[in-house]
Design a protein around this motif. Structure first.
Motif: not given
Ligand code: AP5
Length: 215
Positions: A160-187
């Motif tokens: 996948x294009x979004x599995x290229x190394x630079x994009x993968x690193x960015x996706x991990x940052x986006x996860x931390x910023x925008x999706x990880x808050x759902x952990x506390x939300x669902x807890x």
């Protein structure tokens, strides 16, 4: 039953969801797969989503919520639902609650798959995805019988294009910023949240996922 598989990119949500959907006799709803299908079909949504996906950014909430609403409308109202890669923001989580409560349903189980960033990067660098049916393989661990050819449908396997190394690193940052808050939300949500250590073999992870879901 309504189940959410939550977790960072590459942790194995899709891999587990395929098996779990069969176990709960439910519908596997992957917004990533729906968006890739929209792109293949050249729909307006696919065109709108393309730039965000290739850059490793989230597609805007309004587009995703419309996509999920339309998709749910196409299935029986009592079907068991297994969400993979959705919701990804608190706005999407609130939107899902609102859609479900409109039909007298709620989120029943949320399972968080966890692994280190090193493992996630390795998994995504080795992932090969079928362009036709979406089946997922890995050049390190889960190889197809014939290199570059899907075992399921004979379609071509791509990186996948979004599995290229630079994009993968960015996706991990986006996860931390925008999706990880759902952990506390669902807890704090009625559903609660159960954690599964996903840095193990697929079968071991699957057993824990089934236990967490209670099937
Ligand atoms: P999406 O397709 O949802 O990507 P993702 O969440 O980033 O998840 P992945 O598909 O990368 O990984 P996975 O956890 O399913 O892992 P997999 O099972 O494949 O989204 C893509 C893009 O679409 C987003 O970036 C965004 O732009 C957009 N998007 C989608 N949904 C959205 C939403 N709700 N809101 C906004 N935007 C949205 O496994 C990975 C690899 O590891 C495979 O090769 C597999 O064989 C291997 N593997 C799996 N498990 C194991 C194991 N236990 N041991 C060893 N290898 C394993």
């Amino acid at each position: 039953m309504v189940v959410i598989l939550l977790g960072p990119p590459g942790v194995g949500k899709g891999t587990q969801a395929v098996r779990l959907a069969a176990a709960i006799d439910g519908e596997h709803i992957s917004t990533g797969d729906l968006l890739r299908a929209a792109r293949r079909d050249g729909t307006e949504l696919g065109k709108q989503a393309q730039g965000y996906m290739d850059a490793g950014e989230l597609v805007p909430d309004a587009l995703i919520l419309d996509l999920v609403r339309d998709h749910l409308a196409s299935m029986p109202s009592e079907a068991s639902l297994l969400f993979d890669g959705f919701p990804r923001t608190t706005a999407q989580a609130d939107g899902l609650d609102s859609v479900l409560s409109g039909v007298g349903r709620q989120v029943d189980r949320v399972v968080l798959l966890e692994a280190s960033n090193e493992t996630l990067v390795e998994r995504m660098s080795g992932r090969r995805s079928c362009m036709d049916c979406g089946a997922v393989f890995n050049v390190h661990l889960n190889t197809s019988e014939i290199e570059g050819v899907c075992d399921n449908c004979g379609g071509p396997l791509i990186h996948r294009i979004d599995d290229e190394p630079d994009t993968v690193l960015h996706r991990l940052e986006v996860y931390q910023e925008q999706t990880a808050p759902l952990v506390a939300h669902y807890e704090a949500h009625d559903s609660g949240l159960l954690r599964v250590q996903a840095e193990r073999g697929m079968d071991d992870v699957y057993l824990d996922v089934r236990n967490a879901v209670g099937v």
